[in-house]
Structures are given as structure tokens and as C-alpha cells.
Design an enzyme around this catalytic site. Sequence first.
Site, PDB file in Angstrom:
ATOM      1  N   GLY A  13       6.335  12.834  -2.077  1.00 56.07           N
ATOM      2  CA  GLY A  13       5.242  13.646  -2.595  1.00 56.07           C
ATOM      3  C   GLY A  13       5.710  15.054  -2.895  1.00 56.07           C
ATOM      4  O   GLY A  13       6.644  15.256  -3.661  1.00 56.07           O
ATOM      5  N   THR A  15       5.745  18.899  -4.433  1.00 59.54           N
ATOM      6  CA  THR A  15       5.545  19.372  -5.805  1.00 59.54           C
ATOM      7  C   THR A  15       6.089  18.375  -6.817  1.00 59.54           C
ATOM      8  O   THR A  15       5.423  18.045  -7.815  1.00 59.54           O
ATOM      9  CB  THR A  15       6.218  20.735  -5.996  1.00 59.54           C
ATOM     10  N   ALA A  16       7.299  17.864  -6.587  1.00 59.62           N
ATOM     11  CA  ALA A  16       7.920  16.956  -7.554  1.00 59.62           C
ATOM     12  C   ALA A  16       7.122  15.671  -7.695  1.00 59.62           C
ATOM     13  O   ALA A  16       6.840  15.207  -8.812  1.00 59.62           O
ATOM     14  CB  ALA A  16       9.354  16.647  -7.138  1.00 59.62           C
ATOM     15  N   LYS A  79       3.203  36.707 -13.029  1.00 61.76           N
ATOM     16  CA  LYS A  79       4.603  37.143 -12.994  1.00 61.76           C
ATOM     17  C   LYS A  79       5.073  37.477 -14.399  1.00 61.76           C
ATOM     18  O   LYS A  79       5.055  36.623 -15.287  1.00 61.76           O
ATOM     19  CB  LYS A  79       5.467  36.031 -12.383  1.00 61.76           C
ATOM     20  N   VAL A 186       9.482   5.077   3.992  1.00 60.57           N
ATOM     21  CA  VAL A 186      10.306   4.006   3.432  1.00 60.57           C
ATOM     22  C   VAL A 186      11.439   3.677   4.403  1.00 60.57           C
ATOM     23  O   VAL A 186      12.196   4.564   4.835  1.00 60.57           O
ATOM     24  CB  VAL A 186      10.883   4.411   2.065  1.00 60.57           C
ATOM     25  N   THR A 345      13.969  28.271 -11.208  1.00 55.07           N
ATOM     26  CA  THR A 345      14.064  27.163 -12.157  1.00 55.07           C
ATOM     27  C   THR A 345      13.760  25.803 -11.556  1.00 55.07           C
ATOM     28  O   THR A 345      13.747  24.805 -12.277  1.00 55.07           O
ATOM     29  CB  THR A 345      15.481  27.116 -12.770  1.00 55.07           C
ATOM     30  N   ILE A 347      11.026  24.254 -10.322  1.00 57.71           N
ATOM     31  CA  ILE A 347       9.860  23.548 -10.856  1.00 57.71           C
ATOM     32  C   ILE A 347      10.060  23.233 -12.331  1.00 57.71           C
ATOM     33  O   ILE A 347       9.654  22.168 -12.815  1.00 57.71           O
ATOM     34  CB  ILE A 347       8.587  24.363 -10.603  1.00 57.71           C
TER      35      ILE A 347
END
Length: 502
Positions: A13, A15-16, A79, A186, A345, A347
Amino acid sequence: MNDQIRNIAIVGGGTAGWMTAAALIHVLGRQAATITLVESEEIGTVGVGEATIPPIQAFNALLGIDEDEFVRATKGTFKLGIEFLDWWRIGHRYFHPFGVYGHDFGPIPFEGLWQRLHQAGQAAPLEHYSICAMGAAADRFMRPQPGGNTPLAHIGYAYHFDAGLYAALLRRHAEGQGVTRCEGRVTDVHLDGESGFIEAVSLADGARIEADLFIDCSGFRGLLIAEALGAGFEDWGQWLPNDRAVTVPSANVRPPTPFTRSTARPAGWHWRIPLQHRTGNGYVYSSRHVSDDEAATTLLAGLDGEALADPRQLRFRTGRREAFWIKNCVALGLASGFMEPLESTSIHLIQAGIARLLEMLPTRRFEPADIRRYNRLMTAEFESIRDFLVLHFHATERDDTPYWRELGAMSVPDSLRERMRIYAETGRIFREGDDLFTKTSWLAVMDGQGLRARSYDPLAAAMPLAEAQARMARIAAVTKAAVEHMPAHGDVVARIVDGAAA
């Protein structure tokens, strides 16, 4: 025969994982594919990436996320760029802005004319030609104002936000559209004995999840791409030696600034990221040059306000997977590699991987040419960002510690060396193909890190000197005047939080 992908499993899970789930379900729809995300509450996420770059606006827009809702939900602020302290020399400051510097003059690039005047001592510092840099210096912010020949139409911006809250927002969005979340750890990855493709993953509770396509968002471990499918790792520690970080939130002592601050330290650098409810801080450092305890002490000594938690240690390797896509598995986020976080960089690389996966969404035949193209493009993306990051550490006059002496003396990648040679000769800046960083970014850092050109673009000689001086002075004056129309950044954020139009 219908070979369409019908079942997608996302392992991990954070952010990615939730960016991937939200994007896939939004584009594909619940009727086209079943999407299951597996994550375990037992396994924490890194979750310290709180600063972003402008492309995230396009990602949120794709999902239909209202910007004000996003800012409220993630405790976000705006930003305009990054302030760099003590990077070229101790006591020196420069600013890497979003947006653009001035504008080109027909075929004459802005940077060519600026170099010509700058070398003659007749140009202002670069920041005077950037609405984002000048706005940041005044703690002001405004969304771009469309129409009209004004710098206010060219404001580039991104966000600071709480990464955990962003993942939660994306989870609500994804689950609302049909993504199924499965709680569990898993324990096994099952491969087809003949093809080597992943057939399923098993969870600790005995559940088995099968899919046509697997997305590995399992973090540094690379549970699928590395442990199951054997993807190697290309280590870039010889250029980017930082391998640890210590982080801590601190209390706000002033309204949030519309920029990230990066301060060079004896064995790394310190980030300061202002949110609505706290300030994020981190010291990214090389464990060969400073101990964990010393790094934590340095970080705590540099806080603006009271620490709100105990320092948290992270370990990492900077580099990339030798392949991002193998068989029916695509790695995103930390499972695909890790970039030194200096230019925010992480995200973006998730977003870029998602965009290219959608562009080359496979069928169940998994055409090898698609996989090769995806790997080639993601490799180029990583390497371009790598070069930009290496520039910050290598182009410096600092020699006050072994860390900085080593970085200044190291041999840089050939691709970066060529960029530096071109700049040294004529001050020219190029954006190669799909490079993430623009000419503005390269110029800001090359000049800010002390690189100086011996000459200037010959095209700049076509304009009479008096005209060049007048035009550049006009840009600086208009930019300064435009900043006066920008409200205080803190007031903009406060109006959004209160639900008023900003």
C-alpha cells in the site's frame, strides 16, 4: 480471443500502492478489470516523502481530485521551489524555482541573453527574473492567472503534504470506485513452472490471490520483482553516497513558507518541509562519514521548533532495479529503486511508472517489445534524474569535510560530464527528450552551484546591447511588480482550510 487483462493484484500500500490503485481503477473502470490491493498493518511504510514537483497536479487532475479538497485532506501547503543553503559555499544561498525565467526573445534563448549581460556585470541575479523565486522570497503565493502577458500567468507550483494522509485520500478514492483492499502479509509467491510468470501470492492467513498482472509496491524489499523474479539492483552509491536518513517532525513557529529548504551539512543535507500542522525535517547522510547518533544530534540542533516525536532512522541504497518490468510483474515506488530525495522526485517516479504502464498496458500475452520499451524509458528517467542530483553534490567549492572533498573530486557519469562541458563553453542549457527537469532547473542549479560559462550562446550577440539591457531590466521590473499582487502564502492556505475561495 479476448486476451484483455482481467485481474490486477497490487502488493503493498502506502503512497505507491494507492496511487497505482487509484489511477488504474479510474482509467480502466471496475467493469474492465478487478483490482485487489494487498497490504498489512504489520508492515509500516516509509512515508517521509512530503515534498513534490509540479507534475503531481496532472495526476490529481486525472483522478478528478479537487485541489482545495486535497490541500485540506493532506494538511498541505504550496511549493514554488527549493531554497539551497551552504551548498556551493558555507553562507551561500540560491533558489531552484518552478516555472520559467523570463522568456525567450524569438530565436534568442533567455539564458543566452542573461549569460551575455551577466558576464559583463550588467544582469541581475537569476532569481530576479523568476516569479516563483521572487514570490517565495516574499512568502507569497498565487495560482497562475490565465491570460495576459504577465508573469502571474506562469507560476509553477507543487505541494508539501503529509504522505500518510495522501495515501488515505487515494485509498478512499480507489475503494469508492471499486478497488478491493485485502489485509494480510504475503508469505509465498507462486510461479508457473513453465513460463516463470507469477500465478498467485499466498497470505499468512492462507488466502490465495491470483491475477494476470502483478504490481510490486512492496518497498525496498522488492518482494515480487527481486525476491521472486530475481531483478538485480544497480547501485549508484559511487555518485550518491548518502545511504541513511534520520527524520523528525517539529512544531511550527511561523506561517508555512511556500518552498522547501535544503541545508548542506558536514556529511549530507537537512530538509525542512512546512505543512499546516507541523514541519517535516530530515538529515540525509552518508554512514561512512557520520554516525547515526551524530546525525540525529545534528538534526535536532537544526530544528526551528520543538521536536514532536523521537527521531526515526531509515536505511536505503540509491540506485535502480536492472529491470522494472519482468514477465507479468511491474515494480513501482521503492520496489523499483530509490533516488536521493534532494529534488523531491520519489512520487514523480511512481507517477511516471504508472503513466507508462497505462500507455503500454499489456494483454495476457505480455508482448516482450512492450516490456523492453517500458524498461528502456524508465531507465532513461532514472538516469536523467540521477545526473541532475549528482550535479548538486559534485559542483561545489566545499572542502571542509572528507564527505565534501570526496564528492568534489569524484568522476561523474559521462552524460553529466557532457552537459557540464557544454555549459562551461557557452552557458547553453538543453532539455533532452522527455527529461523531467527543464532548462530553468538546470540553469538554476548550475549557476547556484558555482559553475561559470566562459562565453555565451552566439545567438545572444544578435541583439544590440542597449536593447538587451532594456529588455532584461523590464522583465525584472515586471516580475517585482507582479509579486506585489500575490497574497501571503499563509493567507491562501488559511482560506482553503476555512473553505473559502483562494
